[in-house]
Motif scaffolding. Structure first.
Motif, short mmCIF file in Angstrom:
data_model
loop_
_atom_site.label_atom_id
_atom_site.label_comp_id
_atom_site.label_asym_id
_atom_site.label_seq_id
_atom_site.Cartn_x
_atom_site.Cartn_y
_atom_site.Cartn_z
N LEU A 67 -3.20 12.79 -1.85
CA LEU A 67 -2.84 12.28 -3.18
C LEU A 67 -1.41 11.75 -3.19
CD1 LEU A 67 -3.62 12.01 -6.23
CD2 LEU A 67 -2.57 14.27 -6.53
N VAL A 68 -0.50 12.49 -2.59
CA VAL A 68 0.92 12.13 -2.59
C VAL A 68 1.14 10.80 -1.87
CG1 VAL A 68 3.16 12.77 -1.59
CG2 VAL A 68 1.83 14.44 -2.87
N ILE A 69 0.41 10.56 -0.79
CA ILE A 69 0.57 9.32 -0.03
C ILE A 69 0.25 8.11 -0.90
CG2 ILE A 69 -0.53 7.96 1.81
CD1 ILE A 69 -0.46 10.45 3.53
N TYR A 70 -0.65 8.26 -1.85
CA TYR A 70 -0.97 7.16 -2.76
C TYR A 70 0.03 7.06 -3.90
CZ TYR A 70 -5.53 6.53 -0.53
OH TYR A 70 -6.51 6.27 0.38
N LEU A 71 0.38 8.19 -4.51
CA LEU A 71 1.15 8.17 -5.75
C LEU A 71 2.65 7.98 -5.56
CD1 LEU A 71 -0.48 10.89 -8.05
CD2 LEU A 71 -0.66 8.41 -8.20
N VAL A 72 3.26 8.76 -4.68
CA VAL A 72 4.72 8.75 -4.56
C VAL A 72 5.25 7.39 -4.12
CG1 VAL A 72 6.69 9.73 -3.32
CG2 VAL A 72 4.93 11.23 -4.26
N PRO A 73 4.69 6.72 -3.09
CA PRO A 73 5.20 5.39 -2.76
C PRO A 73 5.06 4.40 -3.92
CG PRO A 73 3.89 6.25 -0.95
CD PRO A 73 3.69 7.18 -2.11
N SER A 177 7.86 -7.60 -8.48
CA SER A 177 6.75 -6.67 -8.71
C SER A 177 5.57 -6.98 -7.81
CB SER A 177 6.33 -6.70 -10.18
OG SER A 177 5.81 -7.97 -10.53
N GLY A 178 5.30 -8.28 -7.61
CA GLY A 178 4.20 -8.67 -6.72
C GLY A 178 4.45 -8.23 -5.28
N ILE A 179 5.69 -8.41 -4.82
CA ILE A 179 6.02 -8.00 -3.46
C ILE A 179 5.95 -6.49 -3.32
CG2 ILE A 179 7.89 -7.91 -1.75
CD1 ILE A 179 8.79 -10.65 -2.77
N ALA A 180 6.44 -5.76 -4.33
CA ALA A 180 6.40 -4.30 -4.29
C ALA A 180 4.97 -3.79 -4.20
CB ALA A 180 7.10 -3.73 -5.52
N LEU A 181 4.07 -4.33 -4.99
CA LEU A 181 2.68 -3.91 -4.96
C LEU A 181 2.01 -4.29 -3.64
CD1 LEU A 181 1.54 -4.72 -8.61
CD2 LEU A 181 1.97 -2.46 -7.61
N THR A 182 2.39 -5.45 -3.11
CA THR A 182 1.84 -5.86 -1.81
C THR A 182 2.28 -4.91 -0.71
OG1 THR A 182 1.82 -8.19 -2.48
CG2 THR A 182 1.74 -7.73 -0.12
N LEU A 183 3.56 -4.50 -0.74
CA LEU A 183 4.06 -3.56 0.26
C LEU A 183 3.36 -2.22 0.14
CD1 LEU A 183 7.89 -4.35 0.19
CD2 LEU A 183 6.27 -4.82 2.03
N TRP A 184 3.12 -1.77 -1.10
CA TRP A 184 2.37 -0.52 -1.28
C TRP A 184 0.99 -0.64 -0.65
CZ3 TRP A 184 -2.25 0.38 -3.91
CH2 TRP A 184 -2.61 1.73 -4.04
N PHE A 185 0.33 -1.74 -0.92
CA PHE A 185 -1.01 -1.98 -0.38
C PHE A 185 -0.99 -1.97 1.15
CE2 PHE A 185 -4.55 -4.78 0.85
CZ PHE A 185 -5.60 -4.17 0.17
N LEU A 186 0.02 -2.63 1.74
CA LEU A 186 0.10 -2.72 3.19
C LEU A 186 0.41 -1.37 3.83
CD1 LEU A 186 2.03 -6.10 3.62
CD2 LEU A 186 -0.39 -5.67 4.07
N LEU A 189 -2.61 1.41 2.45
CA LEU A 189 -4.04 1.15 2.64
C LEU A 189 -4.36 0.36 3.91
CD1 LEU A 189 -5.00 0.18 -1.03
CD2 LEU A 189 -5.28 2.39 0.10
N VAL A 190 -3.55 -0.63 4.25
CA VAL A 190 -3.91 -1.56 5.31
C VAL A 190 -3.39 -1.13 6.68
CG1 VAL A 190 -3.67 -3.95 6.11
CG2 VAL A 190 -4.04 -3.48 3.69
N PHE A 191 -2.21 -0.55 6.72
CA PHE A 191 -1.54 -0.27 8.00
C PHE A 191 -2.42 0.55 8.93
CE2 PHE A 191 1.19 2.07 10.88
CZ PHE A 191 2.09 1.12 11.31
#
Length: 274
Positions: A67-73, A177-186, A189-191
């Motif tokens: 859960l923390v890996i999703y929420l905290v970043p 904000s778009g870049i921040a959300l993209t980095l979170w996704f990468l 989720l993606v890495f």
């Protein structure tokens, strides 16, 4: 060469950021959310097996880690992405820099204030979440949980540094904000999917040392490793013990990598800001 830092100026800027987060009840909201999640997972985590109640701190931490890996970043990136670009859009940054304060002091003050808000929300939230179960914890389990919370704070600070870099590198809040959300996704989720794909395509030729080094490129994975390899039960749940070289799992090394993730993005942000 930078002029000597006036720590009083830094403290004033940090206190302002801290007060702003208290005033809009951001700290309270995040702490409450973390407390609810921690208590729910600790008490109802084994409900699928027909069991209710606290059973194991290792199982609780393993579930909380996911859960923390999703929420905290995500929270850290949202908290910091407009720290500089937002002030620039509102015209407040020019006014601030016209005062006897350096850009280093501005960036450092903002970072420390946001870091204090994020740290207190994380520590208070997860601490309060397990407070009703405190009597059921041994001293070693309490220390284990404290280490988990500390590692969550370090990961949050790493992503906050990344957010500050985004904030000084973009021209407007929408793009930031778009870049921040993209980095979170990468990162979140993606890495790991890409890394697993590389392992499959290499047909086992990707050595465990290279695999471990690649994991260090993601602070979310460093956080996971910090918690997985502090518990035999967690290692069995994740299965990473079979692929990670022993030297790469030392807590001191992993903590050092996490600290590097805090310092390096901030230093790059400072260079771009000045």
């Amino acid at each position: 060469m930078h002029a000597p830092i006036e720590w009083r100026q830094v403290g004033v800027l940090a206190a302002k950021e801290w007060r702003d987060r208290l005033r809009n009840r951001w700290v309270l909201a995040v702490a409450l959310a973390f407390a609810v999640f921690a208590l729910a997972i600790a008490y109802f985590g084994a409900a699928q097996q027909g069991q209710v109640g606290f059973h194991s701190i290792d199982a609780t931490i393993a579930s909380l880690s996911s859960l923390v890996i999703y929420l905290v970043p995500l929270i850290a990136l949202i908290l910091g992405y407009d720290a500089i670009v937002g002030e620039r859009e509102r015209g407040a940054l020019e006014l601030l820099l016209s005062m006897p304060v350096t850009r280093l002091e501005v960036l450092l003050g903002k970072y420390l204030g946001l870091a204090a808000a994020l740290t207190s929300a994380t520590a208070i939230g997860f601490g309060a979440g397990l407070l009703p179960l405190f009597s059921q914890l041994t001293v070693s389990e309490g220390w284990r949980y404290t280490q988990f919370v500390a590692s969550a704070v370090l990961m949050g600070l790493a992503f906050l540094s990344i957010a500050m870099l985004v904030s000084v590198s973009t021209r407007d809040r929408i793009r930031a904000s778009g870049i921040a959300l993209t980095l979170w996704f990468l990162f979140v989720l993606v890495f790991d999917l890409l890394l697993m794909g590389v392992m499959v395509l290499s047909q086992g030729k990707l050595g465990s040392g290279l695999f471990a080094a690649l994991l260090m490129l993601n602070p979310a994975d460093v956080f996971r490793l910090l918690n997985v390899f502090s518990s035999d039960q967690a290692q069995a749940m994740y299965g990473l013990a079979t692929v990670m070289p022993e030297g790469w799992t030392h807590p001191g090394l992993l903590a050092g990598v996490m600290l590097a993730w805090i310092v390096l993005p901030f230093c790059i942000a400072l260079r771009r800001f000045t």
